[in-house]
Design an enzyme around this catalytic site. Structure first.
Site, PDB file in Angstrom:
ATOM      1  CG  HIS A 110     -12.800 -45.596  35.418  1.00 25.99           C
ATOM      2  ND1 HIS A 110     -13.113 -45.757  34.332  1.00 25.99           N
ATOM      3  CD2 HIS A 110     -13.560 -45.635  36.262  1.00 25.99           C
ATOM      4  CE1 HIS A 110     -14.387 -46.364  34.296  1.00 25.99           C
ATOM      5  NE2 HIS A 110     -14.711 -46.450  35.699  1.00 25.99           N
ATOM      6  CG  HIS A 184     -18.761 -43.594  36.644  1.00 17.05           C
ATOM      7  ND1 HIS A 184     -19.124 -44.215  37.600  1.00 17.05           N
ATOM      8  CD2 HIS A 184     -17.499 -44.471  36.102  1.00 17.05           C
ATOM      9  CE1 HIS A 184     -18.872 -45.518  37.482  1.00 17.05           C
ATOM     10  NE2 HIS A 184     -17.707 -45.589  36.879  1.00 17.05           N
ATOM     11  CD  GLU A 314     -19.716 -46.265  33.806  1.00 16.84           C
ATOM     12  OE1 GLU A 314     -18.225 -46.300  33.649  1.00 16.84           O
ATOM     13  OE2 GLU A 314     -19.828 -47.049  34.577  1.00 16.84           O
TER      14      GLU A 314
END
Length: 348
Positions: A110, A184, A314
Protein backbone atom coordinates in the site's frame (compact mmCIF):
# COMPACT_ATOMS: atom_id res chain seq x y z
CA UNK A 1 -27.60 18.31 -0.92
CA UNK A 2 -25.54 19.96 1.77
CA UNK A 3 -22.12 19.93 3.39
CA UNK A 4 -20.62 20.64 6.81
CA UNK A 5 -16.97 21.05 7.82
CA UNK A 6 -15.73 20.31 11.34
CA UNK A 7 -12.46 19.96 13.21
CA UNK A 8 -11.21 16.37 13.40
CA UNK A 9 -7.93 16.88 15.28
CA UNK A 10 -4.41 18.01 14.57
CA UNK A 11 -1.24 16.32 13.37
CA UNK A 12 2.22 17.83 13.88
CA UNK A 13 0.55 21.19 14.45
CA UNK A 14 -1.51 20.93 11.28
CA UNK A 15 -5.29 21.15 11.57
CA UNK A 16 -7.21 18.14 10.24
CA UNK A 17 -10.81 18.56 9.07
CA UNK A 18 -13.78 16.28 8.47
CA UNK A 19 -16.18 16.96 5.60
CA UNK A 20 -19.77 15.72 5.88
CA UNK A 21 -21.69 15.21 2.63
CA UNK A 22 -25.46 14.66 2.82
CA UNK A 23 -28.03 13.95 0.14
CA UNK A 24 -31.82 14.26 0.23
CA UNK A 25 -32.42 10.56 0.96
CA UNK A 26 -30.70 10.29 4.34
CA UNK A 27 -27.31 9.14 3.02
CA UNK A 28 -24.38 10.83 4.75
CA UNK A 29 -20.67 10.37 4.07
CA UNK A 30 -17.92 11.77 6.29
CA UNK A 31 -14.40 12.16 4.91
CA UNK A 32 -11.28 13.50 6.63
CA UNK A 33 -8.30 15.02 4.84
CA UNK A 34 -6.02 12.78 6.92
CA UNK A 35 -5.36 10.04 4.39
CA UNK A 36 -8.36 11.20 2.31
CA UNK A 37 -10.18 8.77 4.58
CA UNK A 38 -13.89 7.88 4.68
CA UNK A 39 -14.74 7.72 8.38
CA UNK A 40 -18.51 7.17 8.36
CA UNK A 41 -21.27 6.22 5.89
CA UNK A 42 -24.85 6.58 7.13
CA UNK A 43 -27.46 4.73 5.04
CA UNK A 44 -31.14 3.90 5.70
CA UNK A 45 -32.26 0.29 5.97
CA UNK A 46 -35.50 -1.12 4.55
CA UNK A 47 -37.39 0.13 7.62
CA UNK A 48 -35.97 3.65 7.41
CA UNK A 49 -33.41 3.30 10.21
CA UNK A 50 -30.33 5.35 9.32
CA UNK A 51 -27.16 3.65 10.56
CA UNK A 52 -23.42 3.65 9.95
CA UNK A 53 -22.11 0.93 7.61
CA UNK A 54 -18.36 1.78 7.47
CA UNK A 55 -15.47 0.98 9.82
CA UNK A 56 -13.87 4.14 11.16
CA UNK A 57 -13.49 6.53 14.07
CA UNK A 58 -15.06 9.80 15.21
CA UNK A 59 -11.74 11.50 16.03
CA UNK A 60 -8.25 11.52 14.57
CA UNK A 61 -6.92 9.89 17.75
CA UNK A 62 -8.70 6.64 16.81
CA UNK A 63 -6.33 6.20 13.87
CA UNK A 64 -3.30 6.44 16.17
CA UNK A 65 -4.25 4.02 18.93
CA UNK A 66 -1.78 1.20 19.55
CA UNK A 67 -4.33 -1.45 18.57
CA UNK A 68 -5.03 0.30 15.27
CA UNK A 69 -1.39 1.04 14.39
CA UNK A 70 -0.32 -2.52 15.25
CA UNK A 71 -3.11 -4.07 13.14
CA UNK A 72 -2.93 -1.50 10.28
CA UNK A 73 -6.31 -2.22 8.63
CA UNK A 74 -6.33 1.03 6.56
CA UNK A 75 -9.98 1.77 7.45
CA UNK A 76 -11.51 3.97 4.74
CA UNK A 77 -8.23 5.40 3.51
CA UNK A 78 -6.98 6.38 0.08
CA UNK A 79 -4.14 4.00 -0.72
CA UNK A 80 -1.12 4.85 -2.90
CA UNK A 81 1.30 5.29 -4.57
CA UNK A 82 0.74 1.61 -5.45
CA UNK A 83 -1.80 -0.47 -3.53
CA UNK A 84 -1.44 -4.10 -2.44
CA UNK A 85 1.92 -5.85 -2.33
CA UNK A 86 4.95 -5.37 -4.56
CA UNK A 87 7.12 -8.48 -4.40
CA UNK A 88 10.45 -8.05 -2.57
CA UNK A 89 9.73 -4.29 -2.44
CA UNK A 90 11.50 -3.72 -5.75
CA UNK A 91 10.90 -3.43 -9.49
CA UNK A 92 12.82 -2.52 -12.63
CA UNK A 93 11.79 0.31 -14.92
CA UNK A 94 13.60 1.77 -17.93
CA UNK A 95 16.69 -0.29 -17.16
CA UNK A 96 16.95 0.80 -13.53
CA UNK A 97 16.02 -1.11 -10.40
CA UNK A 98 14.13 0.70 -7.65
CA UNK A 99 14.19 -0.43 -4.03
CA UNK A 100 11.06 0.39 -2.07
CA UNK A 101 10.38 0.49 1.64
CA UNK A 102 9.67 -2.97 3.08
CA UNK A 103 6.61 -2.73 5.33
CA UNK A 104 5.00 -6.16 4.91
CA UNK A 105 7.67 -8.79 5.50
CA UNK A 106 9.93 -8.65 2.43
CA UNK A 107 7.31 -6.78 0.38
CA UNK A 108 6.04 -3.24 -0.08
CA UNK A 109 2.37 -2.85 0.90
CA UNK A 110 0.00 0.00 0.00
CA UNK A 111 2.74 2.46 -0.91
CA UNK A 112 5.07 1.90 2.01
CA UNK A 113 5.51 3.01 5.61
CA UNK A 114 4.17 6.51 4.94
CA UNK A 115 1.79 6.04 2.05
CA UNK A 116 -0.97 8.37 0.92
CA UNK A 117 -3.15 7.03 3.76
CA UNK A 118 -0.85 8.72 6.32
CA UNK A 119 -0.59 12.12 4.63
CA UNK A 120 -2.64 15.25 5.30
CA UNK A 121 -4.23 16.22 1.99
CA UNK A 122 -5.28 19.67 0.82
CA UNK A 123 -9.08 19.68 0.73
CA UNK A 124 -11.49 21.81 -1.28
CA UNK A 125 -15.26 21.32 -0.90
CA UNK A 126 -17.52 21.87 -3.91
CA UNK A 127 -21.05 21.55 -5.21
CA UNK A 128 -22.00 20.87 -8.81
CA UNK A 129 -24.95 19.53 -10.80
CA UNK A 130 -24.11 15.98 -9.70
CA UNK A 131 -24.08 16.66 -5.97
CA UNK A 132 -21.78 17.86 -3.21
CA UNK A 133 -18.25 16.72 -2.69
CA UNK A 134 -14.70 17.36 -1.65
CA UNK A 135 -11.52 17.33 -3.73
CA UNK A 136 -8.38 16.10 -2.01
CA UNK A 137 -4.93 16.87 -3.42
CA UNK A 138 -1.31 16.17 -2.52
CA UNK A 139 2.14 16.06 -4.08
CA UNK A 140 4.18 12.90 -3.80
CA UNK A 141 7.87 13.68 -4.15
CA UNK A 142 10.50 11.90 -6.23
CA UNK A 143 11.79 8.75 -4.47
CA UNK A 144 9.15 9.02 -1.74
CA UNK A 145 9.07 5.50 -0.24
CA UNK A 146 11.44 4.62 -3.14
CA UNK A 147 9.12 5.42 -6.07
CA UNK A 148 10.49 7.52 -8.95
CA UNK A 149 9.10 10.88 -10.03
CA UNK A 150 7.13 13.73 -8.54
CA UNK A 151 3.39 13.09 -8.77
CA UNK A 152 0.47 15.49 -8.40
CA UNK A 153 -2.51 13.53 -7.10
CA UNK A 154 -6.20 14.44 -6.85
CA UNK A 155 -9.08 12.40 -5.47
CA UNK A 156 -12.62 13.72 -5.87
CA UNK A 157 -15.44 12.36 -3.70
CA UNK A 158 -18.99 13.20 -4.87
CA UNK A 159 -22.26 12.12 -3.23
CA UNK A 160 -25.34 12.28 -5.48
CA UNK A 161 -29.08 12.18 -4.86
CA UNK A 162 -29.04 8.84 -6.67
CA UNK A 163 -27.24 7.50 -3.57
CA UNK A 164 -23.96 7.16 -5.45
CA UNK A 165 -20.59 7.88 -3.90
CA UNK A 166 -18.31 8.54 -6.87
CA UNK A 167 -14.55 8.47 -6.31
CA UNK A 168 -12.44 9.85 -9.16
CA UNK A 169 -8.66 9.67 -9.16
CA UNK A 170 -6.24 11.77 -11.23
CA UNK A 171 -2.44 11.64 -10.96
CA UNK A 172 0.23 13.13 -13.20
CA UNK A 173 3.91 12.18 -12.76
CA UNK A 174 6.99 13.89 -14.19
CA UNK A 175 8.75 10.52 -14.61
CA UNK A 176 7.56 7.03 -15.48
CA UNK A 177 6.28 5.48 -12.26
CA UNK A 178 3.97 2.76 -10.90
CA UNK A 179 0.55 4.10 -9.94
CA UNK A 180 -2.45 2.22 -8.54
CA UNK A 181 -4.88 4.01 -6.23
CA UNK A 182 -7.87 2.65 -4.35
CA UNK A 183 -10.21 3.31 -1.46
CA UNK A 184 -9.99 0.94 1.50
CA UNK A 185 -13.44 1.29 3.10
CA UNK A 186 -14.73 -1.70 5.07
CA UNK A 187 -18.51 -2.06 4.74
CA UNK A 188 -21.02 -3.86 6.91
CA UNK A 189 -24.50 -3.53 5.42
CA UNK A 190 -26.03 -4.81 8.66
CA UNK A 191 -24.57 -1.81 10.53
CA UNK A 192 -22.34 -4.08 12.65
CA UNK A 193 -25.28 -5.88 14.29
CA UNK A 194 -23.61 -9.04 12.92
CA UNK A 195 -20.56 -9.95 10.90
CA UNK A 196 -20.73 -9.97 7.10
CA UNK A 197 -21.09 -13.74 6.64
CA UNK A 198 -24.86 -13.24 6.36
CA UNK A 199 -24.38 -11.00 3.29
CA UNK A 200 -24.95 -12.23 -0.26
CA UNK A 201 -22.09 -11.35 -2.60
CA UNK A 202 -21.89 -11.39 -6.39
CA UNK A 203 -18.66 -10.64 -8.28
CA UNK A 204 -18.69 -10.48 -12.07
CA UNK A 205 -15.48 -12.42 -12.67
CA UNK A 206 -14.54 -16.01 -13.44
CA UNK A 207 -10.80 -15.54 -12.88
CA UNK A 208 -8.47 -14.38 -10.14
CA UNK A 209 -4.78 -13.65 -9.74
CA UNK A 210 -2.70 -16.29 -7.98
CA UNK A 211 -0.52 -15.18 -5.07
CA UNK A 212 2.63 -16.67 -3.57
CA UNK A 213 3.13 -17.50 0.09
CA UNK A 214 4.12 -13.89 0.87
CA UNK A 215 0.82 -12.54 -0.49
CA UNK A 216 2.27 -11.05 -3.69
CA UNK A 217 0.58 -11.76 -7.02
CA UNK A 218 2.60 -14.02 -9.31
CA UNK A 219 0.99 -12.95 -12.58
CA UNK A 220 -0.72 -16.31 -13.06
CA UNK A 221 -4.43 -15.96 -13.83
CA UNK A 222 -6.51 -18.80 -12.37
CA UNK A 223 -9.89 -19.92 -13.70
CA UNK A 224 -12.25 -20.29 -10.73
CA UNK A 225 -15.35 -21.50 -12.56
CA UNK A 226 -17.26 -23.80 -10.20
CA UNK A 227 -14.89 -23.19 -7.27
CA UNK A 228 -15.98 -22.06 -3.81
CA UNK A 229 -14.87 -18.50 -4.62
CA UNK A 230 -16.74 -18.36 -7.93
CA UNK A 231 -19.21 -15.61 -7.02
CA UNK A 232 -20.80 -14.94 -10.40
CA UNK A 233 -24.13 -15.97 -8.92
CA UNK A 234 -25.07 -14.44 -5.53
CA UNK A 235 -23.68 -16.54 -2.72
CA UNK A 236 -23.78 -16.18 1.05
CA UNK A 237 -20.34 -15.04 2.18
CA UNK A 238 -20.37 -17.47 5.11
CA UNK A 239 -20.99 -20.40 2.73
CA UNK A 240 -18.08 -19.28 0.53
CA UNK A 241 -15.86 -18.97 3.63
CA UNK A 242 -16.76 -22.53 4.59
CA UNK A 243 -16.01 -23.79 1.08
CA UNK A 244 -12.66 -22.00 0.95
CA UNK A 245 -11.70 -22.82 4.52
CA UNK A 246 -10.80 -19.15 5.08
CA UNK A 247 -11.94 -15.58 4.49
CA UNK A 248 -11.74 -13.71 1.20
CA UNK A 249 -8.52 -12.09 0.03
CA UNK A 250 -9.23 -12.56 -3.68
CA UNK A 251 -7.90 -10.43 -6.52
CA UNK A 252 -10.63 -10.90 -9.09
CA UNK A 253 -9.82 -10.17 -12.76
CA UNK A 254 -12.65 -8.11 -14.22
CA UNK A 255 -11.97 -8.60 -17.96
CA UNK A 256 -11.83 -4.84 -18.35
CA UNK A 257 -8.56 -4.23 -20.19
CA UNK A 258 -10.03 -1.21 -22.05
CA UNK A 259 -10.93 0.58 -18.83
CA UNK A 260 -14.67 0.83 -19.43
CA UNK A 261 -16.95 1.79 -16.54
CA UNK A 262 -18.48 -1.56 -15.58
CA UNK A 263 -20.35 -3.14 -12.70
CA UNK A 264 -17.88 -5.27 -10.74
CA UNK A 265 -19.82 -6.51 -7.74
CA UNK A 266 -23.08 -6.37 -5.82
CA UNK A 267 -23.43 -7.12 -2.12
CA UNK A 268 -26.77 -7.48 -0.36
CA UNK A 269 -27.75 -7.89 3.28
CA UNK A 270 -31.13 -9.65 3.57
CA UNK A 271 -31.44 -8.65 7.24
CA UNK A 272 -31.25 -4.89 6.63
CA UNK A 273 -32.33 -4.74 2.99
CA UNK A 274 -29.27 -2.68 2.11
CA UNK A 275 -27.42 -3.28 -1.15
CA UNK A 276 -24.04 -1.98 -2.32
CA UNK A 277 -23.24 -1.98 -6.05
CA UNK A 278 -19.60 -1.43 -7.02
CA UNK A 279 -18.74 -0.14 -10.49
CA UNK A 280 -15.28 0.79 -11.75
CA UNK A 281 -12.95 1.50 -14.65
CA UNK A 282 -10.27 -0.72 -13.09
CA UNK A 283 -9.07 -4.16 -14.33
CA UNK A 284 -9.21 -5.97 -10.98
CA UNK A 285 -10.91 -5.89 -7.59
CA UNK A 286 -9.83 -7.27 -4.24
CA UNK A 287 -12.68 -8.74 -2.24
CA UNK A 288 -11.47 -8.86 1.34
CA UNK A 289 -13.57 -9.87 4.34
CA UNK A 290 -11.27 -8.67 7.11
CA UNK A 291 -9.80 -12.00 8.08
CA UNK A 292 -6.80 -10.23 9.65
CA UNK A 293 -8.74 -7.39 11.30
CA UNK A 294 -8.24 -7.22 15.06
CA UNK A 295 -11.25 -7.82 17.32
CA UNK A 296 -9.75 -5.19 19.65
CA UNK A 297 -10.88 -2.43 17.28
CA UNK A 298 -14.12 -0.56 17.89
CA UNK A 299 -15.51 2.92 17.30
CA UNK A 300 -15.65 5.34 20.21
CA UNK A 301 -19.36 4.52 20.69
CA UNK A 302 -18.54 0.81 21.08
CA UNK A 303 -19.40 -0.22 17.50
CA UNK A 304 -17.52 -3.53 17.20
CA UNK A 305 -15.07 -4.24 14.36
CA UNK A 306 -12.82 -7.25 13.80
CA UNK A 307 -12.58 -10.47 11.83
CA UNK A 308 -15.33 -10.82 9.20
CA UNK A 309 -17.09 -7.71 10.52
CA UNK A 310 -16.41 -5.69 7.37
CA UNK A 311 -15.73 -6.35 3.69
CA UNK A 312 -13.68 -4.33 1.21
CA UNK A 313 -14.12 -4.00 -2.54
CA UNK A 314 -10.76 -2.51 -3.53
CA UNK A 315 -10.68 -1.68 -7.24
CA UNK A 316 -7.22 -1.17 -8.72
CA UNK A 317 -4.47 -2.19 -11.13
CA UNK A 318 -2.95 -5.65 -10.74
CA UNK A 319 -1.17 -6.13 -7.40
CA UNK A 320 2.59 -6.49 -7.94
CA UNK A 321 1.88 -5.05 -11.38
CA UNK A 322 5.33 -3.48 -11.88
CA UNK A 323 6.79 -7.02 -11.76
CA UNK A 324 4.13 -8.68 -13.93
CA UNK A 325 4.63 -8.68 -17.68
CA UNK A 326 1.73 -7.07 -19.58
CA UNK A 327 -0.01 -6.00 -16.37
CA UNK A 328 -2.55 -3.44 -17.64
CA UNK A 329 -1.63 0.21 -17.01
CA UNK A 330 0.56 -0.47 -13.98
CA UNK A 331 3.05 2.19 -15.14
CA UNK A 332 2.00 5.77 -15.85
CA UNK A 333 4.37 7.55 -18.22
CA UNK A 334 5.89 10.96 -17.54
CA UNK A 335 3.40 13.70 -18.38
CA UNK A 336 0.51 11.28 -18.85
CA UNK A 337 -2.45 11.29 -16.49
CA UNK A 338 -3.54 8.31 -14.42
CA UNK A 339 -7.35 8.25 -14.41
CA UNK A 340 -9.63 5.96 -12.45
CA UNK A 341 -13.25 6.02 -11.29
CA UNK A 342 -15.04 3.82 -8.80
CA UNK A 343 -18.63 4.16 -7.66
CA UNK A 344 -20.29 2.82 -4.53
CA UNK A 345 -24.07 2.92 -5.01
CA UNK A 346 -26.37 2.30 -2.07
CA UNK A 347 -29.92 0.93 -2.11
CA UNK A 348 -32.31 -0.28 0.59
Amino acid sequence: MNMAISNFGSLAGESVKEYTLKNNNGVEVKITNYGATITTIMVPDSKGNIENIACGFDTLDGYFSKDYVDNAPYFGSTVGRYCSQIKDAKFSLNGKQYQLVKNCGPNNLHGGAIGFDKRVWNAEPFENNRGSGVKMALKSKDLEEGFPGNVNVEVMFTLTDNNELNIEYLATPDADTPLSLTNHTYFNLNAFHSNVECHLAQVHADKKLACDDTGAATGEIVNIEGAADDMRLPKRIGDAHEGMGDGFENFYVLNNEKGNFIEAAKINCPDSGRTLTVSTTEPSMLLYTGKYTSDALKRENGEQYGKYRGFCCETHRYPNGPNIENSPKSITKAGETFKSTTQFKFNW
